[in-house]
Design an enzyme around this catalytic site. Structure first.
Site, PDB file in Angstrom:
ATOM      1  CG  ASP A   1       8.001  -5.404  12.604  1.00  0.00           C
ATOM      2  OD1 ASP A   1       7.486  -5.736  11.729  1.00  0.00           O
ATOM      3  OD2 ASP A   1       7.969  -5.047  13.809  1.00  0.00           O
TER       4      ASP A   1
ATOM      5  CG  ASP B   1      -4.020  -8.088  15.718  1.00  0.00           C
ATOM      6  OD1 ASP B   1      -5.101  -7.323  16.193  1.00  0.00           O
ATOM      7  OD2 ASP B   1      -2.894  -8.036  15.724  1.00  0.00           O
TER       8      ASP B   1
ATOM      9  CG  ASP C   1      -2.023  -0.904   1.128  1.00  0.00           C
ATOM     10  OD1 ASP C   1      -2.322  -1.266   0.098  1.00  0.00           O
ATOM     11  OD2 ASP C   1      -2.778  -1.065   2.103  1.00  0.00           O
TER      12      ASP C   1
ATOM     13  CG  ASP D   1       2.814  -6.850  10.861  1.00  0.00           C
ATOM     14  OD1 ASP D   1       2.087  -7.154  10.020  1.00  0.00           O
ATOM     15  OD2 ASP D   1       2.844  -6.446  12.021  1.00  0.00           O
TER      16      ASP D   1
END
Length: 494
Positions: free
Chosen positions: A149, A240, A93, A147
Site C-alpha cells: 500500500d 518488525d 506469495d 508494503d
C-alpha cells in the site's frame, strides 16, 4: 458480603488501570519534551560523486494485492537512485490474479531495471518468511522494504542511504504519509493517531537514544544488521518489532527521519482497520513475552529500559483502558450512593486527571511541525482530537482480545490488510451502502456497550453528578460509531 466483594473488585480494577495509564502518560510526557527540545533536522542529500555508493535491494512483499501491486512496482522502478546501484525483489506469495498483474507490469518496465519476481511454493512464515526467503538472493548491502500500500518517493534512497556511512547504523525508518487521509471519519482518525506516533513517539525516543521500532515498511536495513540479530523470525505477528529489539540489543543504532515521508493507503473498512489493529497489538504482546527478559537483564541504562518496556507494553494500555471504562459505570453508581470507599478512591486518584492534559499536549505537539500555521493547527486539532479519542477508546475491546491472545500464546495466521487503491475521495462510489458481511458477535457487543454508556450518561445527568458525563459521552459516541460503521460498506467499485 457479596456486594462488598464486588465493590472492592471494582475499586482495585479502577485504581490499577488508572495507575498504569498514569505511568504510561508520564512516558508520553517525556517523549513530548524530547521531541520539542531538538530542532527539526534536515536530511543530507545523496551525492552521486562521492565514493559512498551502496548497492540497495528493494524488497516488496505482496500477497493478493491485485488492486495496488502495479502502482507499487511502477513507483519503485521510478526511483531516481542510479539504476546500476539498486535491484527490486517482488516477493510474491499470492494465490490469485496478483501474480499475473506483476508479470504484466514488469514486462512494461525499462529492461535496464533490475527486477526479480520471486515466488515460493507456500507461505511458511508469512511476511517474515517471504523476507527471509528473499534475503537468500539479495545483492545489496542495504535492504529497503515497502508494503503493497506504499508509494515510495523517487528520492527515497538518496535521502536514506547517506546515514549508513556510519557503520553503527542498522536501520533508517521514515515517516508514513497518508494517500487517503480525508477519505472518511475512520481514515481521519487513523491519520491523526499515526502522525503522533511518527513524530513525537518515534523521534522523541530517537532523540533520547532509546529503542525505536522499524515499522515493517518504508525503511531501510543494513543486511549485516539483520544477520547479526538472528534474521527474520515468524514466531510473532510483529516480526518488525521483534527484529528491531533484537538488533538494538546487539548494539545497532536506528535513525528515524521525520522529514522523509513515505505515503501509504489507510484502511477504509472497519474490518480492515480492526485486522490491522489486531495484528499490531497481538504481535506486540507476543514480542513482549519473547524479548522482555533480555531487555530487563541487559546493561542498558534505566531510561532506555523504561521506554523499551513501555513500548512493549503498549497493547496492555488498551486492556487498562477497557477495564477502566467498564468499571467507571459502577464507580458512578457508588458515587451516587455516596460509598465512602469509592469517594476516597476518586479523591486519591484525582491527580490522574493530569493524564488528560498530557494526552492533549502529546497529540498537539505532533502537529507543531506538520501544521506550522497556528490558526489552522488549532482548528485541525480540535476538530480531530475528540473523534480520535472516542474511536481509540472504543477499539479497546477488540484490542484487549488481541493482547490477551498474545499473552496466552494463542497462535493465529498473519492476516493481510486489504487495499483498494483509494486516494482520498476518488473512487468513493459506495460510501453509504449497507453491508452485513463485516458484522460479528464483537460488533453486536460493541452495540451493547454503546447502550451501556448511553445509560451511564443518562444516569449521571438524572442524578446531577456530571463528573463522568463527558467521559461516558465519548465512550457512547465511540462505540456507536464502531457499531454503525461495521454495517457501512466503503469498498469502492472499479
Amino acid at each position: 458480603m457479596l456486594s462488598n466483594i464486588l465493590e472492592a473488585l471494582v475499586l482495585i480494577v479502577y485504581g490499577g488501570s488508572l495507575l498504569f495509564l498514569f505511568v504510561y502518560s508520564l512516558s508520553q510526557l517525556h517523549l513530548t519534551w524530547a521531541y520539542l527540545k531538538k530542532p527539526k533536522v534536515q536530511t543530507t542529500p545523496f551525492d552521486v560523486e562521492e565514493s559512498f555508493k551502496p548497492f540497495v535491494s528493494v524488497q516488496l512483499p505482496v500477497y493478493n494485492e491485485a488492486n495496488v501491486v502495479a502502482r507499487l512496482i511502477e513507483q519503485t522502478a521510478a526511483m531516481s537512485y542510479p539504476r546500476d546501484l539498486f535491484e527490486i525483489q517482488v516477493l510474491d506469495d499470492s494465490n490469485d490474479e496478483t501474480s499475473k498483474v506483476i508479470e504484466e507490469t514488469i514486462a512494461q518496465l525499462d529492461p535496464n531495471i533490475q527486477i526479480h519476481h520471486i515466488q515460493r511454493s507456500d507461505r511458511t512464515g508469512f511476511k517474515a518468511g517471504a523476507l527471509k526467503y528473499g534475503m537468500e538472493t539479495v545483492k545489496g548491502e542495504l535492504i529497503a522494504i515497502f508494503d503493497a500500500d506504499f508509494l515510495p518517493e523517487p528520492d527515497f534512497l538518496e535521502k536514506t542511504v547517506t546515514e549508513f556511512k556510519n557503520p553503527k547504523i542498522g536501520v533508517v525508518q521514515t515517516r508514513w504519509g497518508h494517500l487517503n487521509k480525508e477519505y472518511s471519519l475512520l481514515t481521519k482518525a487513523q491519520a491523526f493517531g499515526l502522525d503522533a506516533h511518527f513524530t513525537v513517539e518515534q523521534l522523541g525516543r530517537n532523540n533520547e537514544k532509546c529503542f525505536i521500532s522499524f515499522n515493517g515498511t518504508a525503511g531501510i536495513w543494513r543486511k549485516t544488521c539483520i544477520e547479526d540479530a538472528g534474521g527474520w523470525q515468524s514466531d510473532t505477528l510483529t516480526e518488525d518489532l521483534d527484529l528491531s529489539y533484537r538488533a538494538q540489543l546487539r548494539g545497532w543504532e536506528f535513525i528515524f527521519k521525520e522529514d522523509v515521508v513515505s505515503p501509504a493507503e489507510l484502511p477504509i473498512t472497519m474490518s480492515a482497520f480492526k485486522s490491522q489493529q489486531y495484528r499490531w497489538n497481538k504481535g506486540a504482546a507476543e514480542t513482549h513475552l519473547k524479548i522482555w527478559r533480555q531487555v530487563w537483564t541487559s546493561s542498558l541504562e534505566p531510561k532506555i529500559k523504561f521506554h523499551a518496556m513501555i513500548q512493549l507494553l503498549k497493547g496492555f494500555g488498551f486492556v487498562a483502558s477497557f477495564l477502566l471504562t467498564i468499571v467507571s459505570v459502577p464507580m458512578l453508581y457508588y458515587r451516587i450512593i455516596s460509598s465512602p470507599a469509592a469517594n476516597l478512591m476518586l479523591q486519591v486518584f484525582s491527580f490522574t486527571l493530569v493524564c488528560v492534559l498530557i494526552l492533549t499536549a502529546f497529540y498537539y505537539a505532533s502537529l507543531i511541525r506538520l501544521e506550522p500555521e497556528k490558526q489552522s493547527r488549532f482548528k485541525y486539532f480540535f476538530t480531530r482530537f475528540p473523534g480520535f479519542i472516542a474511536i481509540s477508546m472504543a477499539t479497546s475491546l477488540h484490542n484487549t482480545i488481541a493482547v490477551i491472545e498474545g499473552y496466552l500464546g494463542i497462535k493465529t495466521p498473519f492476516v493481510r490488510t486489504p487495499k483498494f487503491n483509494v486516494l482520498d475521495q476518488s473512487r468513493r462510489k459506495r460510501a453509504f451502502a449497507i453491508s452485513v458481511k463485516e458484522v460479528s458477535w464483537l460488533t453486536l457487543f460493541e452495540g451493547l456497550l454503546a447502550i451501556y454508556f448511553f445509560l451511564a450518561v443518562a444516569m449521571g445527568i438524572f442524578e446531577g453528578i456530571y463528573s463522568f458525563v463527558p467521559f461516558h459521552s465519548l465512550m457512547f459516541t465511540g462505540y456507536l460509531f464502531m457499531f454503525l460503521y461495521a454495517f457501512r460498506s466503503n469498498e469502492p467499485t472499479t
